[in-house]
Enzyme design. Structure first.
Site, PDB file in Angstrom:
ATOM      1  N   LYS A 205      -5.385 -41.167  -1.024  1.00  0.00           N
ATOM      2  CA  LYS A 205      -6.528 -42.091  -0.910  1.00  0.00           C
ATOM      3  C   LYS A 205      -6.657 -42.913  -2.173  1.00  0.00           C
ATOM      4  O   LYS A 205      -6.554 -42.390  -3.273  1.00  0.00           O
ATOM      5  CB  LYS A 205      -7.813 -41.257  -0.714  1.00  0.00           C
ATOM      6  CG  LYS A 205      -9.059 -42.080  -0.506  1.00  0.00           C
ATOM      7  CD  LYS A 205      -9.228 -42.488   0.941  1.00  0.00           C
ATOM      8  CE  LYS A 205     -10.384 -43.440   1.162  1.00  0.00           C
ATOM      9  NZ  LYS A 205     -10.037 -44.844   0.852  1.00  0.00           N
TER      10      LYS A 205
ATOM     11  N   LYS B  55      -9.529 -37.421  -9.371  1.00  0.00           N
ATOM     12  CA  LYS B  55     -10.903 -37.829  -9.030  1.00  0.00           C
ATOM     13  C   LYS B  55     -11.352 -37.129  -7.744  1.00  0.00           C
ATOM     14  O   LYS B  55     -12.429 -36.544  -7.684  1.00  0.00           O
ATOM     15  CB  LYS B  55     -10.916 -39.348  -8.838  1.00  0.00           C
ATOM     16  CG  LYS B  55     -12.291 -39.967  -8.727  1.00  0.00           C
ATOM     17  CD  LYS B  55     -12.207 -41.460  -8.415  1.00  0.00           C
ATOM     18  CE  LYS B  55     -11.492 -42.250  -9.498  1.00  0.00           C
ATOM     19  NZ  LYS B  55     -11.562 -43.714  -9.260  1.00  0.00           N
TER      20      LYS B  55
ATOM     21  N   LYS C 285      -2.764 -45.476  -4.789  1.00  0.00           N
ATOM     22  CA  LYS C 285      -3.282 -46.777  -5.209  1.00  0.00           C
ATOM     23  C   LYS C 285      -2.288 -47.836  -4.794  1.00  0.00           C
ATOM     24  O   LYS C 285      -1.096 -47.554  -4.660  1.00  0.00           O
ATOM     25  CB  LYS C 285      -3.439 -46.818  -6.737  1.00  0.00           C
ATOM     26  CG  LYS C 285      -4.414 -47.862  -7.215  1.00  0.00           C
ATOM     27  CD  LYS C 285      -5.839 -47.343  -7.084  1.00  0.00           C
ATOM     28  CE  LYS C 285      -6.852 -48.255  -7.708  1.00  0.00           C
ATOM     29  NZ  LYS C 285      -8.144 -47.558  -7.869  1.00  0.00           N
TER      30      LYS C 285
ATOM     31  N   ASN D 291     -18.382 -55.508  -8.435  1.00  0.00           N
ATOM     32  CA  ASN D 291     -19.109 -54.660  -7.486  1.00  0.00           C
ATOM     33  C   ASN D 291     -19.795 -53.487  -8.179  1.00  0.00           C
ATOM     34  O   ASN D 291     -20.964 -53.195  -7.916  1.00  0.00           O
ATOM     35  CB  ASN D 291     -18.159 -54.156  -6.388  1.00  0.00           C
ATOM     36  CG  ASN D 291     -18.878 -53.264  -5.392  1.00  0.00           C
ATOM     37  OD1 ASN D 291     -19.953 -53.607  -4.912  1.00  0.00           O
ATOM     38  ND2 ASN D 291     -18.322 -52.106  -5.117  1.00  0.00           N
TER      39      ASN D 291
ATOM     40  N   SER E 155     -16.257 -43.370   0.626  1.00  0.00           N
ATOM     41  CA  SER E 155     -15.089 -43.710   1.457  1.00  0.00           C
ATOM     42  C   SER E 155     -14.744 -42.524   2.365  1.00  0.00           C
ATOM     43  O   SER E 155     -14.411 -42.693   3.541  1.00  0.00           O
ATOM     44  CB  SER E 155     -13.875 -44.022   0.580  1.00  0.00           C
ATOM     45  OG  SER E 155     -13.892 -45.360   0.159  1.00  0.00           O
TER      46      SER E 155
HETATM   47  N1  GLU Z   1     -11.131 -48.180  -5.876  1.00  0.00           N
HETATM   48  C1  GLU Z   1     -12.100 -47.138  -5.957  1.00  0.00           C
HETATM   49  C2  GLU Z   1     -11.719 -46.156  -7.043  1.00  0.00           C
HETATM   50  O1  GLU Z   1     -10.965 -46.463  -7.943  1.00  0.00           O
HETATM   51  C3  GLU Z   1     -12.382 -46.494  -4.594  1.00  0.00           C
HETATM   52  C4  GLU Z   1     -11.209 -45.835  -3.938  1.00  0.00           C
HETATM   53  C5  GLU Z   1     -11.480 -45.382  -2.503  1.00  0.00           C
HETATM   54  O2  GLU Z   1     -12.592 -45.508  -2.035  1.00  0.00           O
HETATM   55  O3  GLU Z   1     -10.516 -44.900  -1.883  1.00  0.00           O
HETATM   56  O4  GLU Z   1     -12.214 -45.057  -7.091  1.00  0.00           O
END
Ligand code: GLU
Length: 430
Positions: free
Chosen positions: A70, A94, A106, A221, A349
């Site tokens: 994710k 994370k 990513k 954002n 998410s």
């Molecule tokens: N881009 C965000 C992050 O770095 C959200 C990633 C997501 O929701 O999968 O945590």
């Protein structure tokens, strides 16, 4: 200067230290030090003037032991494979630190989205999905918004993937608009998570949020929503910034008005009544809390000695270099690490994906309540571990996260995991 720091090498070092401290076998480090899968693609896009431009893109899946990979999609001229690898690695830890059933991934495309027309941006987004679709999917790898991508880009990506799959696949991506399976509360989720974490941090320091002064770097954002949520809680926002520069006002800024000014002029700069400052100056202002909410490697060995905030909440991914971390720690400045502080986005998410899978949608109160529960619990797990291990909050978060991923890999039979001999623990590879 910022680019001289390799974030991927830095996160590898974080993993190496955690694996060693947890007394895990070297195979755990071997599995975690590089992404499990990296895909580089060349993406031809027909431009509005009839010519074709070829863009470079990446999708990197760092680890999926705990669940589907994710992580967001970044459109930026400075994207590199190493950056995407670092960002995907941070996503693994994370998700692990907040305990949601995902691995880390990513994606990125080297481009300047501001120079593309909406139609070109749509063709690029769709072409990226066509190029990477073999490794995407709701049970495999689920993208989301990141720097310079938004709900519209997610919609095009979902639509393209659904066309390839032959059916609606709402759960293949998150951060979608509500009308096509988005979740209430997702847009503000990262910022809301940052505020939950800030409130808990202050509580452990015997302070409350009301009346504190905050400087926020970045008004995208995350930064803009964090500023608004904090302003509504009577926090004094003394400085804000975007790519063009920063603004400073000792008596506090109204982020709603700054947003209007930004929408009108294209930047927060020249906001009436505020002093113009640089992004670098913002970081060194005298304030209670500093929230970096822009890009990587902003707080470095050269400016860390001059940071005046008592607490740093990392809303951005990787804003502090390892050298800066050491300086801040020696100066008694508490750094709440990115993999904990900005996990609110991926947490909602996850809620969005759960709602897509169920086909049953929650109220905003329900989303925010569950987000609060997860963030507060994760904060206290990490804080307790920090106290117990007498280490930094970042090191504590990595210890907990690496342990969790290692356990999943071990039970799945990917690694032997626990070392039985002390001499096996020596991790030398870099
Ligand atoms: N881009 C965000 C992050 O770095 C959200 C990633 C997501 O929701 O999968 O945590």
């Amino acid at each position: 200067m910022a680019k001289a720091v390799n974030s991927f090498a830095a996160v590898q070092e974080e993993i190496r230290i955690a694996v060693k401290q947890l007394n895990l076998d070297t195979d755990v480090y071997e599995m975690l030090k590089e992404p499990k899968r990296s895909l580089s693609v060349m993406i031809p896009v027909r431009m509005d003037d009839g010519t074709t431009r070829v863009f470079s893109g990446y999708r990197v899946q760092h680890n999926d032991a705990l669940g589907p990979a994710k992580g967001g999609m970044r459109f930026h001229p400075d994207v590199s494979l190493d950056d995407v690898k670092a960002l995907s690695t941070w996503m693994t830890f994370k998700c692990a630190v907040v305990g949601i059933p995902y691995g880390g991934a990513k994606g990125g495309v080297i481009c300047e989205p501001k120079s593309l027309s909406p139609a070109e941006l749509e063709r690029l987004s769709r072409a990226y999905v066509r190029a990477t679709s073999p490794i995407l999917g709701p049970d495999q790898d689920i993208p989301a918004p990141d720097v310079n991508t938004n709900a519209q880009v997610m919609s095009w990506m979902m639509d393209e993937y659904s066309a390839i799959a032959g059916h609606n696949a709402f759960g293949m991506i998150t951060g979608k608009p509500l009308i096509i399976g988005g979740s209430l509360g997702r847009t503000e989720a990262t910022a809301r998570g940052v505020v939950f974490i800030l409130e808990e941090t202050l509580r452990t320091l015997g302070r409350t949020i009301e009346g504190i002064s905050v400087a926020i770097q970045g008004f995208g954002n995350v930064g803009s929503h964090a500023a608004k949520i904090l302003y509504d809680k009577n926090v004094k926002i003394i400085a804000l910034s975007d790519v063009k520069g920063g603004i400073f006002q000792t008596k506090g800024l109204n982020p709603y008005k700054v947003s209007e000014h930004q929408a009108l002029t294209g930047s927060v700069v020249n906001y009436p009544g505020a002093k113009t400052i640089s992004n670098a100056e913002l970081l060194e202002l005298s304030c209670d809390v500093l929230i970096p909410a822009a890009l990587e490697n902003q707080i470095t060995a050269s400016n860390a000695p001059r940071i005046q905030a008592q607490v740093i909440i990392e809303a951005a991914n990787g804003p502090t270099t390892r050298e800066a971390d050491r300086i801040l720690e020696s100066r008694g400045i508490l750094v709440v690490p990115d993999i904990l502080a900005n996990a609110g986005g991926v947490t909602v998410s996850y809620f969005e994906w759960v709602q897509n899978n169920m086909g049953f949608y929650w109220s905003e109160e329900e989303v925010n309540r569950r987000l609060g529960e997860i963030m507060v619990q994760a904060f206290h797990r990490v804080h307790l571990h920090m106290t117990k291990e007498q280490t930094s909050m970042r090191a504590a978060a990595y210890l907990l996260a690496v342990k969790r991923v290692a356990e999943a890999m071990q039970i799945r039979g990917w690694v032997s995991g626990k070392s039985t001999r002390q001499d096996k623990v020596k991790v030398t590879a870099r």
